[in-house]
Design an enzyme around this catalytic site. Structure first.
Site, PDB file in Angstrom:
ATOM      1  N   LYS A 158      47.858  19.804  38.805  1.00 25.15           N
ATOM      2  CA  LYS A 158      48.279  19.636  40.249  1.00 25.15           C
ATOM      3  C   LYS A 158      49.072  18.270  40.527  1.00 25.15           C
ATOM      4  CE  LYS A 158      44.782  22.340  42.481  1.00 25.15           C
ATOM      5  NZ  LYS A 158      43.734  22.649  43.416  1.00 25.15           N
ATOM      6  N   LYS A 201      39.317  22.279  37.005  1.00 28.90           N
ATOM      7  CA  LYS A 201      39.075  23.552  36.593  1.00 28.90           C
ATOM      8  C   LYS A 201      39.578  24.761  37.613  1.00 28.90           C
ATOM      9  CE  LYS A 201      35.649  26.704  34.826  1.00 28.90           C
ATOM     10  NZ  LYS A 201      36.106  27.012  33.173  1.00 28.90           N
ATOM     11  N   GLU A 275      40.266  22.058  53.840  1.00 26.75           N
ATOM     12  CA  GLU A 275      40.886  22.948  53.214  1.00 26.75           C
ATOM     13  C   GLU A 275      39.720  23.346  52.001  1.00 26.75           C
ATOM     14  OE1 GLU A 275      44.509  23.922  51.539  1.00 26.75           O
ATOM     15  OE2 GLU A 275      43.718  25.076  50.087  1.00 26.75           O
ATOM     16  N   ASN A 290      44.663  18.596  55.549  1.00 33.27           N
ATOM     17  CA  ASN A 290      45.983  18.475  56.317  1.00 33.27           C
ATOM     18  C   ASN A 290      45.955  17.625  57.638  1.00 33.27           C
ATOM     19  OD1 ASN A 290      47.023  20.388  54.447  1.00 33.27           O
ATOM     20  ND2 ASN A 290      46.326  22.033  55.364  1.00 33.27           N
ATOM     21  N   ARG A 292      47.663  17.160  60.330  1.00 33.79           N
ATOM     22  CA  ARG A 292      48.419  17.967  61.662  1.00 33.79           C
ATOM     23  C   ARG A 292      47.660  18.787  62.210  1.00 33.79           C
ATOM     24  NH1 ARG A 292      49.997  20.599  56.932  1.00 33.79           N
ATOM     25  NH2 ARG A 292      49.764  22.866  57.023  1.00 33.79           N
TER      26      ARG A 292
HETATM   27  C1  MV4 Z   1      43.459  26.063  43.268  1.00 27.16           C
HETATM   28  C2  MV4 Z   1      43.352  27.263  42.846  1.00 27.16           C
HETATM   29  C3  MV4 Z   1      42.115  27.519  41.814  1.00 27.16           C
HETATM   30  N1  MV4 Z   1      41.576  26.771  41.395  1.00 27.16           N
HETATM   31  N2  MV4 Z   1      42.502  25.019  42.707  1.00 27.16           N
HETATM   32  C4  MV4 Z   1      46.731  26.393  46.343  1.00 27.16           C
HETATM   33  C5  MV4 Z   1      47.168  25.889  47.645  1.00 27.16           C
HETATM   34  C6  MV4 Z   1      46.424  24.468  47.308  1.00 27.16           C
HETATM   35  N3  MV4 Z   1      45.764  24.098  48.584  1.00 27.16           N
HETATM   36  C7  MV4 Z   1      45.195  24.697  46.323  1.00 27.16           C
HETATM   37  N4  MV4 Z   1      45.691  26.072  45.951  1.00 27.16           N
HETATM   38  C8  MV4 Z   1      44.690  26.314  44.975  1.00 27.16           C
HETATM   39  N5  MV4 Z   1      44.120  25.590  44.268  1.00 27.16           N
HETATM   40  C9  MV4 Z   1      41.708  25.345  41.488  1.00 27.16           C
HETATM   41  N6  MV4 Z   1      41.181  24.188  41.155  1.00 27.16           N
HETATM   42  C10 MV4 Z   1      44.158  28.387  43.493  1.00 27.16           C
HETATM   43  C11 MV4 Z   1      44.748  27.713  44.483  1.00 27.16           C
HETATM   44  C12 MV4 Z   1      45.412  28.838  45.117  1.00 27.16           C
HETATM   45  C13 MV4 Z   1      45.389  29.140  46.579  1.00 27.16           C
HETATM   46  C14 MV4 Z   1      44.720  28.487  47.146  1.00 27.16           C
HETATM   47  C15 MV4 Z   1      44.334  28.929  48.600  1.00 27.16           C
HETATM   48  C16 MV4 Z   1      45.237  29.983  48.877  1.00 27.16           C
HETATM   49  C17 MV4 Z   1      46.063  30.783  48.348  1.00 27.16           C
HETATM   50  C18 MV4 Z   1      46.061  30.451  46.840  1.00 27.16           C
HETATM   51  C19 MV4 Z   1      46.968  30.890  46.069  1.00 27.16           C
HETATM   52  C20 MV4 Z   1      47.124  30.632  44.665  1.00 27.16           C
HETATM   53  C21 MV4 Z   1      46.331  29.482  44.224  1.00 27.16           C
END
Ligand code: MV4
Length: 477
Positions: A158, A201, A275, A290, A292
């Protein structure tokens, strides 16, 4: 209390802030781009200032023009809404140095939570559960590989400056991690002007559940429960609800207390959202914070009977929060459907243009936050959301039923909207039972696999049977 607030935003959130100000007897200044002259926020505010041409970089994101507008109108505070400059620490600093109160947290809190690697580290230190992964940003691909070896694949890279799902890459094995790492850095550099990346992970099919937080300058810091936001597509939420059908009352208190502890670690002020990802087995992990007010704040308002935007303004003016943690009570269930000018049958492509007819539903337990009207032209320059339907009921089935009726009653002509998508989603058995994860929309819209073609009838008997079956289908039910 403030005398005059400038709203550095457009659309429904500008109206929402104007309404909160009017309740508090504060006068309002709207700012608008040349594309928004006919917008309702311009009509409903006490004063308005044109701040430039349609592109956001020349209007709603143009800090000097916003500050000038605040100066010429004599505003004493600025509400940023969501999007645009709402999470821009520099803007918060400029507001303060020019003598305007920024209605939100302090610049340093925005900056700290804006760096997702720092936020992760901070919350880890505060004792919140985070997904196994790097302590901070990664030095290089070899460090990523050795870390991934110890935590196991799949992993996710990320961007530290990303967030909201932007700048992420999943790697399922060492080869793909080596291939992805440099690309992820380069993409982060191009998108955010910051190459830093970190690693976690990867959690498959998580639920996205977020907690509403609120802090004041008198040492009070509370949570108002959670919102279930798993119904989203490309990181754009489409449906949100409160409470989450997945959490027990005990879990709500446990995770809520965690969220408060994390926010307290940075002395958090004003409205914020933490979140979390929830695993299939119920484990939860801090993801990001977040800083806001969020689009989906009304579902929390409906179930807690609060006005979060009024609280934002009060708290920014130095007044204490109007409720303590023990005063927070949750009543019933609320669902929000985002009405976007988009065509879900064509990959949710934007559908701007003139709204030729607009009929708003009504009735008990229904709220509509929208800035549009019949004759309004949805401009192509901004977010495609044209309104939010919020249904509240004594329980989830009642809220759901009220939403279905509202979607049925609502009439929008001239443009495509997400109303047909919402009908589809709400009728889905998984939605009905609350069995949601972040892949819900994808699986809902995936074309059903074609049934295998029937073998051609080989003889008269088979033909006769097929004809009989077809007749029964045509005549039946
Ligand atoms: C992740 C994940 C799986 N594993 N982190 C997407 C938004 C961001 N705030 C974090 N996100 C994700 N992080 C790990 N370690 C999957 C997502 C993710 C996701 C998270 C929340 C809502 C929708 C999503 C759609 C795709 C991936």
């Amino acid at each position: 209390m403030f005398r005059k607030v400038l709203i550095a935003n457009r659309g429904e959130i500008a109206l929402r802030v104007i309404r909160a100000c009017r309740e508090l007897r504060i006068s309002t200044v709207a700012v608008f781009s040349e594309a928004d002259r006919e917008s309702l926020h311009v009509r409903l505010a006490d004063e308005s200032v044109c701040i430039g041409p349609p592109p956001p970089a020349q209007s709603y994101n143009y800090i000097a023009r916003l500050i000038s507008a605040a100066e010429v109108t004599g505003a004493d505070a600025i509400h940023p809404g969501y999007g645009f400059l709402s999470e821009n620490a520099h803007f918060a600093e400029v507001c303060a140095s020019c003598g305007f109160t920024f209605i939100g947290p302090r610049a340093e809190m925005i900056r700290k939570m804006g760096d997702k690697a720092v936020a992760r580290r901070t919350m880890m230190d505060a004792g919140l559960p985070v997904v196994p992964g790097s302590e901070g940003v990664l030095d290089g691909v070899d460090q990523a590989v050795s870390l991934a070896r110890s935590i196991g694949y799949p992993v996710i890279i990320k961007a530290a400056a990303g967030g909201g799902g932007r700048g992420m890459r999943v790697a399922r094995d060492e080869r793909s991690l080596r291939a992805s790492f440099g690309i992820a850095q380069a993409e982060a550099g191009a998108a955010f002007n910051n190459q830093s990346v970190y690693l976690e992970k990867y959690i498959g099919r998580p639920r996205h559940i977020e907690f509403q937080l609120f802090g004041d300058t008198h040492g009070r810091l509370i949570h108002l429960g959670e919102r279930e936001c798993s119904v989203q597509r490309n990181h754009q939420k489409l449906i949100e609800e409160a409470p989450s059908p997945f959490l027990s009352p005990e879990q709500r208190l446990e995770v809520g207390a965690m969220a408060v502890r994390g926010a307290a670690a940075i002395g958090y002020l004003n409205a914020g959202t933490m979140e979390f990802l929830f695993d299939q087995d119920g484990s939860f992990y801090f993801m990001e914070m977040n800083t806001r007010i969020q689009v989906e704040h009304p579902v929390t308002e409906e179930v807690t009977g609060t006005d979060l935007v009024k609280e934002q303004i009060r708290v920014a003016a130095g007044e204490p929060l109007s409720l303590a943690q023990e005063d927070v009570e949750w009543r019933g269930h609320a669902i929000e459907c985002r009405i976007n000018a988009e065509d879900h049958e064509h990959d949710f492509r934007p559908s701007p243009g003139k709204i030729t007819y607009w009929y708003k539903p009504g009735g008990p337990g229904l709220r509509i936050d929208s800035h549009v009207y019949a004759g309004y032209t949805v401009p192509p320059y901004y977010d495609s959301m044209i309104g939010k339907l919020i249904a509240h009921g004594k329980d989830r089935p009642e809220a759901l039923r009220r939403m279905e009726i509202a979607l049925d009653e609502m009439i929008v002509e001239g443009i495509r909207t997400t109303i047909p998508f919402h009908h589809l989603a709400l009728r889905d058995p998984r939605f009905q039972s609350g069995d949601l994860d972040t892949h819900f929309v994808e699986t809902l819209l995936k074309p059903k696999p074609e049934p295998a073609p029937k073998p051609a009838p080989a003889d008269g008997k088979r033909l006769a049977r097929a004809a009989k079956a077809a007749a029964a289908r045509a005549g039946g039910s």
